[in-house]
Scaffold this active site. Structure first.
Site, PDB file in Angstrom:
ATOM      1  N   HIS A  10       3.742 -10.815  -8.434  1.00  0.00           N
ATOM      2  CA  HIS A  10       4.266 -10.521  -9.769  1.00  0.00           C
ATOM      3  C   HIS A  10       5.764 -10.808  -9.866  1.00  0.00           C
ATOM      4  CE1 HIS A  10       6.374  -6.927  -8.342  1.00  0.00           C
ATOM      5  NE2 HIS A  10       5.304  -6.692  -7.600  1.00  0.00           N
ATOM      6  N   GLU A  85      -0.983  -2.827  -4.964  1.00  0.00           N
ATOM      7  CA  GLU A  85      -0.077  -2.667  -3.828  1.00  0.00           C
ATOM      8  C   GLU A  85      -0.525  -1.468  -2.991  1.00  0.00           C
ATOM      9  OE1 GLU A  85       1.727  -3.572  -1.436  1.00  0.00           O
ATOM     10  OE2 GLU A  85       3.478  -4.302  -2.560  1.00  0.00           O
TER      11      GLU A  85
END
Length: 207
Positions: A10, A85
């Site tokens: 990202h 994550e």
């Protein structure tokens, strides 16, 4: 059967810029991150590959990055929780220095056993890697057509690459994965291959 997988981290968030541990927290992209997302989308469009799908973490920073790419390529994003994550529990929102000061005993345990030690209310590397393995099995299932895009997080991508390359997980941080970078792998039954790591040329003109 082999699959080409394009792994994208990202774009930048304010937490990235401030050096805060993000984990499962949900900050949005900052202005630079939105620029980075647009630049990686342009880069992928210029490759003129017929991507068959784009899978993203369900956290906002990955969703925003994936949406920009998907709109440019005429795809729809598919969110998956297993692409998140690593969860750092009570460390999230702290700098690494502040986390070490607050949880010295946990970090001492982590130094002795970095794979199986979990931070308070968080995941161990071993637990995290099971999530990564589940997505890798999905790729290997034969349900997908090559090539596919995956928008996730630095920690996820490092674990993914370590697994397919057969690296000990404690060496994963030797792999540099920048914001909005692109890495390319070929996943195959007989031999996995890393074709490109941490491509960032498309970001060269962003200040």
């Amino acid at each position: 059967m082999s699959m080409l997988v394009y792994l994208i981290r990202h774009g930048e968030t304010a937490w990235n810029h401030q050096g805060l541990i993000q984990g499962h927290q949900n900050p949005s992209l900052n202005q630079l991150g939105r620029q980075q997302a647009a630049m990686v989308a342009t880069y992928l469009e210029e490759q003129k590959l017929n991507f068959t799908g784009i899978y993203t973490s369900d956290l906002q920073r990955a969703q925003e990055t994936g949406t920009v790419i998907a709109q440019r390529l005429g795809l729809s994003i598919i969110s998956r929780e297993d692409l998140r994550e690593r969860c750092f529990g009570q460390l999230e929102g702290l700098t690494l220095a502040a986390a070490k000061a607050r949880f010295p005993q946990v970090f001492a345990g982590y130094a002795q056993d970095p794979i199986n030690t979990a931070f308070p209310a968080g995941e161990s590397v071993a637990q995290f890697s099971q999530r990564v393995e589940s997505f890798l099995e999905f790729i290997r299932s034969g349900e997908l057509q090559s090539p596919v895009l995956v928008v996730s997080h630095g920690g996820f991508i490092r674990i993914f690459l370590a697994i397919i390359l057969g690296l000990p997980l404690q060496y994963r941080d030797r792999l540099e994965i920048g914001n909005a970078s692109l890495s390319i792998v070929q996943v195959a039954a007989d031999k996995n291959k890393l074709l490109a790591l941490n491509i960032t040329d498309h970001l060269a003109h962003i200040s």
